[in-house]
Each structure stands twice: as structure tokens, then as C-alpha cells.
Write an enzyme that holds these catalytic residues in place. Sequence first.
Site, PDB file in Angstrom:
ATOM      1  N   CYS A   1       1.043  -1.149   0.313  1.00  0.00           N
ATOM      2  CA  CYS A   1      -0.097  -0.046   0.030  1.00  0.00           C
ATOM      3  C   CYS A   1       0.750   1.295   0.046  1.00  0.00           C
ATOM      4  O   CYS A   1       1.416   1.832   0.907  1.00  0.00           O
ATOM      5  CB  CYS A   1      -1.016   0.024   1.212  1.00  0.00           C
ATOM      6  SG  CYS A   1      -1.875   1.575   1.239  1.00  0.00           S
TER       7      CYS A   1
ATOM      8  N   LEU B   1       4.520   0.416  -6.630  1.00  0.00           N
ATOM      9  CA  LEU B   1       5.677   1.760  -6.402  1.00  0.00           C
ATOM     10  C   LEU B   1       6.857   1.416  -4.943  1.00  0.00           C
ATOM     11  O   LEU B   1       5.920   1.237  -4.096  1.00  0.00           O
ATOM     12  CB  LEU B   1       5.203   3.044  -6.187  1.00  0.00           C
ATOM     13  CG  LEU B   1       4.238   4.127  -6.924  1.00  0.00           C
ATOM     14  CD1 LEU B   1       3.797   5.088  -6.241  1.00  0.00           C
ATOM     15  CD2 LEU B   1       4.671   4.030  -8.207  1.00  0.00           C
TER      16      LEU B   1
ATOM     17  N   ASP C   1      -2.750  12.697  -5.194  1.00  0.00           N
ATOM     18  CA  ASP C   1      -2.763  12.031  -3.482  1.00  0.00           C
ATOM     19  C   ASP C   1      -1.499  10.843  -3.742  1.00  0.00           C
ATOM     20  O   ASP C   1      -1.516  10.215  -2.351  1.00  0.00           O
ATOM     21  CB  ASP C   1      -3.095  10.026  -5.122  1.00  0.00           C
ATOM     22  CG  ASP C   1      -3.656   9.532  -3.754  1.00  0.00           C
ATOM     23  OD1 ASP C   1      -3.830   9.541  -2.823  1.00  0.00           O
ATOM     24  OD2 ASP C   1      -4.211   7.884  -4.657  1.00  0.00           O
TER      25      ASP C   1
ATOM     26  N   CYS D   1      14.396  10.165 -28.003  1.00  0.00           N
ATOM     27  CA  CYS D   1      14.012   9.591 -27.559  1.00  0.00           C
ATOM     28  C   CYS D   1      12.567   8.921 -28.996  1.00  0.00           C
ATOM     29  O   CYS D   1      11.773   9.834 -29.138  1.00  0.00           O
ATOM     30  CB  CYS D   1      12.915   8.791 -26.638  1.00  0.00           C
ATOM     31  SG  CYS D   1      12.326   7.082 -26.431  1.00  0.00           S
TER      32      CYS D   1
END
Length: 361
Positions: free
Chosen positions: A22, A194, A274, A317
Site C-alpha cells: 500500500c 511503487l 494522491d 527518444c
Amino acid sequence: MPALSVMIKPASSACNMRCGYCFYHDVANLRSRAELGIMDTSTARAVIDSALDYCGGESISFAFQGGEPLLAGTDFFKEFFAYAKKRCKGVKIYYGIQTNGTLLTEETAELFAANGALVGLSLDGGEEDNSCRVHADLSPSFGDVMKAAEILRRAGTEFNVLSVVTGRLADNIERVYSFFKSHGFRYLQFIPCLRPFEGGEGELYMTNEQYAHFLTTLFRLYARDFLNGDYVSIRRFDNWVRLYRGEKFEECGVGGFCSRQFVVEGNGNVYPCDFYCLDEWLLGNVNSSSFAQMAECRLAKKFITSSLVMPARCARCEYFNLCRGGGCKRARTSFDYCEAYKKFFAGSQELFRRISEKMGR
């Protein structure tokens, strides 16, 4: 896209589960206070009033997340919907809620259906692939989430599935995709796990090789089904196809830069994202400042401009128009997946072309 996006955390970081990955648990624990309380009626109304003043008559998106937003109770949502309906006459309102599903009831599902709310149900695949998602007592949640899916279907509530891509899920994406299809889940979101701000390694987090395998394998399945008339929506791929066709994306994080939005914590504190509900990014409190005032503050502007800084290699790129520097700035600071993106986009151009051609007919 709505003119204004507001994310609301009605139960702050509180949650009835203990998922091993989380990100918001990590974010909240970096604040001076992790849990900022259940949102009260006056704060909820202040959010609606300020959003209405800010949007100038255009559409508003209210997205409820957590923690687990259903801990705020069904009455919170009843009152929020009722007040918004009363105040926002003539303004299009979009509702979304991301939930672990374990607290969902028939009443709540019917309430969301009646108000056109899109529900995101957190699920990482079949039981063997859902091991990170456990209750507070560490018991598995898979059965409860599958029951929630049935409740949503019976109520006629629109919903999709959100999965966190760990190293293990990436290695088994064919099995996971097959599970979702076989159980009728046809609107999917996959977000990479993450790493915490302080960094981290381990089986939760993908290597470049694992992420390249995940993207390449899943996109092949996505393209196969689309070209065969058996379309399954995968939000990130849907947006990359839009970019390939020169169309606008709708998913936050795909554009490579941050847009203006507000995240409101349980006590009314407001943050720009967030992923950055941290003390150093506190814009103000909705009970004492308006969204219009906070949008013009130095910190809000700094947050957006800081996202425009791209690695120098991105300018050279050939896949930048699709990759956009690896998505949002939080994803870029979590881990450098440049090699994974290069391998994926280089090997997928023919499938992008074929999908685009079929869409153009």
C-alpha cells in the site's frame, strides 16, 4: 475530461486491510499525523461548494479513495450525493470510488448505481495471485472481493478492476489475464507497484526485465482479443492507443506531466496529488481556503512545473510521444523503467498499427 478533478479521502488513511504494497500507508506515515480522521458533513459540503465555485459551470469529478473510503459509512455517501445534487444543478458530476470491496453491501452498491458512480474494485487476479491483499488479521480477502463483485453486478453498478503489478504478478500475467476474462471482468487497470520514497527492493517490485515481459505479453493478449472482436479494456493500453492515433488521453499519469487537481483528506487538508499527500505539499484546508485560492498559491504552481522536467535522454527518444518519460513524476522517482518501455514500444509498433487501422474503419 472533467474541468475539475477532486479526490476525497473520507476515512483518511484508515483501512481494514493490510496490503503489503500500500503506497498510501507509506505516504501517510511520513506525515506528522498519519490518520486525519473521518470527514464530517461540514467539510464534505465545503468540498462541494468550493468545487462548484471553481468549475465555472463545467463538469466536476469526485473520486473517493483511501485508505478504505467505505469506512466513512453509507450515510456519508448518502449525504454527499444529496447535497451535491441540490447544489450542483446544471453541472455534470462524475463519481468514482476505489474500494477493497470487503465492506460493500447491497445498500451501498445500489446507492452507487443510483448516482452513476463508477466503482474500482481492487483485485490482483485469482486466489494464488491475491496473496498481498489480506485483512488486518492477515486472513485472505479473495473470497470477500469476489462476493463484492457479485453484489455490484446484481445492483447494476458499473465497475472495473484495479490490480497492482508486483514482480510476481508480472511473471504470471497470462494466468491473471485469463482469470479476469473467465470471470467476466472486462474493464481492467494495472498500476506498477511503487517503491516507497526511501526506496526498496524485493519481490514486490519489478525489474526492467519483468516489466518489459509484463507489458509485451499483456499487450499481445489485448491486441489479439481486440482484433478478434473480443475487446477487453485495459486502461493504460487504451490511452497509449489514443496517443498513437494522435488523440487525447484521459488517464492521469499518461501525459508525462501533472495537471491541476485537488486531494482532500478527512480533516479538509488539501494536497496536489494522491502520491504527495505530505506535510511539505499541504496547500491549505478546504474549511478555510477555496480551491481557487489554493490553485494560485506558490506551492501548487511549483508542483505542476516540477513535473515538466524530463530526463535529457527523453528528448532524443523516438518513443517519447507514447512513453512521455515513463508517465507521472512519482512513477519516474520510484524506479527507472526506461529500458522496459523501450523494449515494449520497439516490439509493439506493428500491433499498435493494426489496432489503429481497425479502429479507423
